[in-house]
Design a protein around this motif. Sequence first.
Motif, mmCIF file in Angstrom:
data_model
loop_
_atom_site.group_PDB
_atom_site.id
_atom_site.type_symbol
_atom_site.label_atom_id
_atom_site.label_comp_id
_atom_site.label_asym_id
_atom_site.label_seq_id
_atom_site.Cartn_x
_atom_site.Cartn_y
_atom_site.Cartn_z
ATOM 1 N N GLU A 1 0.816 -1.215 0.000
ATOM 2 C CA GLU A 1 0.000 0.000 0.000
ATOM 3 C C GLU A 1 0.853 1.271 0.000
ATOM 4 N N GLN A 2 2.181 1.164 0.266
ATOM 5 C CA GLN A 2 3.064 2.328 0.293
ATOM 6 C C GLN A 2 3.982 2.411 -0.930
ATOM 7 N N LEU A 3 3.796 1.534 -1.888
ATOM 8 C CA LEU A 3 4.679 1.532 -3.057
ATOM 9 C C LEU A 3 4.542 2.826 -3.870
ATOM 10 N N SER A 4 3.331 3.277 -4.031
ATOM 11 C CA SER A 4 3.142 4.520 -4.805
ATOM 12 C C SER A 4 3.828 5.700 -4.131
ATOM 13 N N ALA A 5 3.725 5.777 -2.811
ATOM 14 C CA ALA A 5 4.386 6.857 -2.080
ATOM 15 C C ALA A 5 5.902 6.759 -2.190
ATOM 16 N N ARG A 6 6.423 5.536 -2.188
ATOM 17 C CA ARG A 6 7.882 5.386 -2.315
ATOM 18 C C ARG A 6 8.347 5.818 -3.701
ATOM 19 N N ARG A 7 7.627 5.463 -4.739
ATOM 20 C CA ARG A 7 8.018 5.893 -6.088
ATOM 21 C C ARG A 7 7.971 7.425 -6.194
ATOM 22 N N MET A 8 6.940 8.022 -5.606
ATOM 23 C CA MET A 8 6.830 9.484 -5.661
ATOM 24 C C MET A 8 8.001 10.137 -4.932
ATOM 25 N N LEU A 9 8.391 9.554 -3.781
ATOM 26 C CA LEU A 9 9.515 10.100 -3.026
ATOM 27 C C LEU A 9 10.827 9.940 -3.810
ATOM 28 N N GLN A 10 10.976 8.855 -4.494
ATOM 29 C CA GLN A 10 12.178 8.670 -5.305
ATOM 30 C C GLN A 10 12.254 9.708 -6.423
ATOM 31 N N LEU A 11 11.123 9.990 -7.043
ATOM 32 C CA LEU A 11 11.112 11.043 -8.066
ATOM 33 C C LEU A 11 11.474 12.400 -7.473
ATOM 34 N N GLN A 12 10.990 12.677 -6.288
ATOM 35 C CA GLN A 12 11.307 13.951 -5.646
ATOM 36 C C GLN A 12 12.798 14.052 -5.311
ATOM 37 N N LEU A 13 13.381 12.935 -4.843
ATOM 38 C CA LEU A 13 14.807 12.956 -4.491
ATOM 39 C C LEU A 13 15.682 13.179 -5.715
ATOM 40 N N LEU A 14 15.248 12.719 -6.862
ATOM 41 C CA LEU A 14 16.020 12.931 -8.083
ATOM 42 C C LEU A 14 16.104 14.414 -8.446
ATOM 43 N N THR A 15 15.106 15.182 -8.056
ATOM 44 C CA THR A 15 15.101 16.600 -8.371
ATOM 45 C C THR A 15 15.901 17.429 -7.365
ATOM 46 N N ARG A 16 16.225 16.846 -6.206
ATOM 47 C CA ARG A 16 16.974 17.547 -5.161
ATOM 48 C C ARG A 16 18.429 17.102 -5.232
ATOM 49 N N ARG A 17 19.203 17.801 -6.025
ATOM 50 C CA ARG A 17 20.565 17.357 -6.320
ATOM 51 C C ARG A 17 21.493 17.535 -5.117
ATOM 52 N N ASN A 18 21.286 18.530 -4.288
ATOM 53 C CA ASN A 18 22.206 18.801 -3.193
ATOM 54 C C ASN A 18 21.794 18.171 -1.876
ATOM 55 N N ASP A 19 20.654 17.538 -1.840
ATOM 56 C CA ASP A 19 20.211 16.899 -0.597
ATOM 57 C C ASP A 19 20.983 15.597 -0.389
ATOM 58 N N PRO A 20 21.272 15.266 0.866
ATOM 59 C CA PRO A 20 21.968 13.981 1.123
ATOM 60 C C PRO A 20 21.060 12.794 0.804
ATOM 61 N N ALA A 21 21.712 11.698 0.491
ATOM 62 C CA ALA A 21 20.970 10.483 0.152
ATOM 63 C C ALA A 21 20.372 9.861 1.425
ATOM 64 N N PRO A 22 19.337 9.044 1.291
ATOM 65 C CA PRO A 22 18.757 8.401 2.486
ATOM 66 C C PRO A 22 19.765 7.560 3.253
ATOM 67 N N ALA A 23 20.751 6.967 2.558
ATOM 68 C CA ALA A 23 21.739 6.148 3.255
ATOM 69 C C ALA A 23 22.617 6.984 4.165
ATOM 70 N N GLU A 24 22.709 8.315 3.929
ATOM 71 C CA GLU A 24 23.538 9.173 4.751
ATOM 72 C C GLU A 24 22.763 9.784 5.927
ATOM 73 N N THR A 25 21.473 9.812 5.826
ATOM 74 C CA THR A 25 20.666 10.476 6.871
ATOM 75 C C THR A 25 19.779 9.486 7.611
ATOM 76 N N TRP A 26 20.122 8.179 7.584
ATOM 77 C CA TRP A 26 19.206 7.213 8.188
ATOM 78 C C TRP A 26 19.123 7.375 9.703
ATOM 79 N N GLY A 27 20.189 7.911 10.326
ATOM 80 C CA GLY A 27 20.129 8.146 11.774
ATOM 81 C C GLY A 27 19.082 9.186 12.125
ATOM 82 N N ARG A 28 19.039 10.313 11.362
ATOM 83 C CA ARG A 28 18.027 11.347 11.605
ATOM 84 C C ARG A 28 16.628 10.835 11.283
ATOM 85 N N ASP A 29 16.556 9.999 10.233
ATOM 86 C CA ASP A 29 15.233 9.434 9.890
ATOM 87 C C ASP A 29 14.721 8.536 11.002
ATOM 88 N N VAL A 30 15.614 7.764 11.621
ATOM 89 C CA VAL A 30 15.183 6.914 12.745
ATOM 90 C C VAL A 30 14.712 7.792 13.897
#
Length: 912
Positions: free
Chosen positions: A856-885
């Motif tokens: 049920e969250q697959l559509s939201a994940r695809r949308m988030l991936q598209l958004q991350l592609l447009t944010r070139r200077n933002d850190p990747a999820p693998a670098e911010t997983w501590g803050r995400d937790v």
Amino acid sequence: MSDAPENHPAPVKTPEAHPLDALTGGAFSAATSGERAARVREWLTTQPSPEQLQEVFKELSGRDKGAAKAVRERIDELRRAKNQEAIAAEWADKASALLAAAKLNIADALAWQRDAAKAGAPLSREPLSLLKVQLAERIKVIEDLQHRVQVQREAAVLLAQRIEVLSTKSWRDAQAALEVLRTDVQHWQDQAQALTGDTSWVSVEARFPTLLDASRSQLLVVWEAFQPAVAQAVAAAEDAAAPLPPVPVWADELRVARGLPSEAAAAAAAAAERPARVAKAKVAPEVLTKAVQTVRDALAKLEQETAEGHGKASVGAAAALRAVLKDHGKHIDAALEQQVHTALVAAGELEGWQRWSADQVREELVAKAEALLNRPEGQALGGRKIQETLRQLREQWKQTDQGGAPNHALWKKFDEACNAAHKVVEAWLEKIRAEAAEHKAQRLALVEELKAWAASASASGDWKAINRGLYQFSDRWRASGHVGEKLFAELQPLWKQAIAAAAAPLEAAQKASILRRQAMIEEATVLGAAPALRIDAIRALQQRWQAEAQGVPLDRKQEQKLWDTFRKPIDEAFQRKTAEREKHSTELSARDRAVVDAAKALEAANASGDAQQIRQAMTALEAALRGQAQARADADAAAQATGGESPAAPAAEAASAEAASEAAADETVPQDTDAAATAPEAAPAAPKAVNRPVVAVRGDDRPGMKKDTPAAPMGRNGKPGERRDARPSRDAGRDGARPEARGGRFADRDRAPAYEDRGPRLGDAAFRAQREAMEHAQQALKKLAAQAHGEALTQLLTAWEQRDPALLPSAQELGGRVAPAVRTAWTQALSKGAAGDAAQSLLRLEMAAEVPTPAEQLSARRMLQLQLLTRRNDPAPAETWGRDVAAVLTSASDATSARRLQNVLKALLRKA
């Protein structure tokens, strides 16, 4: 949001309707399997034809086997019904044939029902149920006729007894009962006529018509004699001159009525007038006793044969009893005489019954003889089978003739059928004779061929070829076809003589080979008993044995026995040598004992389940493997002898420290700091280079493409960083050349030792012990690390659920991936109240850990991936997983989010 163009979905094509949808009510176009099965069942209620069922099943079985199962069951049901209809038609024809026959055998009718049930015929359905009832009624009628015959027989006996009783009374009583008797006799005859006129009378067993005819004849004889006697008595009573009736009682009564003395009185007067007779001489008692005993013996023999049902023997016994009565009948009493007459009557009835039963057996044998030639084409018997059957049938006919009187008419019919069937046997015998002659010629030719081959092969000296040829000739002799016993007895001596002559040279060579092999066995015994094992002599002796075995073949069992005897002393010598070698190898050296002791200590630490003890034991085992424990013991002993310090101690301590540092570097789960402080101090070791994973960089990251990274000069071969005029192959071999010019990657060899000093070689027992102990230790550490990881995750999820920072695991328990600052952020998140939405943070964590997202969250994940592609200077999820937790821990806990967070952290905390 991204500026990606909108996607306009293509119009959905309407699938074409299946041609069978109209027939099945839309079963092929149904959306689900359950709906398809329901429509198929509804369609089956319309009773489709077999052709439609086959067509639908063929199309539907490839699409939905579950829905096609109902169609297949209906097809199977129709097939079974069709088979039952065929079986029912077959047995209905047989029953109709039985009912249509003029004579019905009760045994055949009963056998029809039994055999039909065995064949699976539906006896409870029409028309078999009706036919079964008709056969039962027909059998009942026949049995009723047979019962009525027996009743008529008893009635005839009773009527005859009534007539005989009237002959002992007055003639007036007989005259009064005459009309009643006439009515009863006529009624009996009418009933007998009705029995014989019944349509089922021909189906009655053969003995019942005979019984009825005998009863009729006996009754009519008595009745026809009784009527004239009564008429004559009436006439004599009216006319004194009329003759008296032949009945003695009636004649005396009429004589007295005429005033004449009775016959008894006249006989008494005549006796009184006659002179007195001379009295008979008395018979001696022993003569009477002998006569009675002789009659009783003959009577007992007759009764025994009659009881056992021996018809032919009972006839002989009855004749013997009659002969005895002629001689001794005047000396027996009335009771014994009555027993004799009863036995003779029973023997006569048995003889008639045996004759009838024997005829039944003969008719069955005639039918079997005629059936030998009247069998279907596919079931025709062979000559041998017909011959055996004819022999059995004739033997059964002989036994039947021995038990009863012969029947010449049936014998003639049986003999004709047997002679007709024997013609097939004669043709078969003629064929067998021709084949036997052919096989005889083949065997004689084979004997001559063997003699010629033996003359040419004996001079070749190729004993293996000769042995192979003899086996081939033996196989050809066995496959030369069948001959009779007599002919085989003539040919077998010729064959044995020829094969013995051909095998004589080979047998002589085999005897010589056996002597040579026995001599080699003696040599092997001497070599095996020698104190020093001579390998070259044994190898040469084995080669001689192999050459001998390849030159002269022997019987497989004999050759194997000789080979076992030959190799036994050599094997024993090698076993002694192996035992000595193992004895020497089992004596452990001091270093091996140290390794074995260290391995046992490591196994004990593995059993304890303490990671610190396991690592300390591993360090001690590695030190023992390098020989440092033994070196330290030797140095201590030398120091005590000289009074100085052991020079090996510092080296051993350094090695132990190095091993401890390596073990600490390999840890997966950190241990308690207090426990680590108790370990011996380790010398500072150079930090090992950590291979960092390559992180994808957006844009062109080749050398020279970035503005802040200068391009490296290209070498001769196009490799970056290599001088164009560098000559590694020339400069590497010169003394004093720089390390960079001597092979590049081999430059560190000047500083490294030539080889690693691993100490002396370990024994087998010590090597296996240390290897198994190390493997078990590594497995135990992995298991403990996994348990610690799981417990840390459980504590973290519990702290989130209860929002208690005190329950949060320590940084050491969480592992090296969680920095202290990250853990502090998690603590602060748990200290706050539950607020915010963690949906996006969970998606980022799943992307960082590369774990699947709920459907049920697959559509939201695809949308988030598209958004991350447009944010070139933002850190990747693998670098911010501590803050995400931390963001997830800030939100409220629920079962779904906890499960997703657990899956994510399970992967992230394990990554190096």
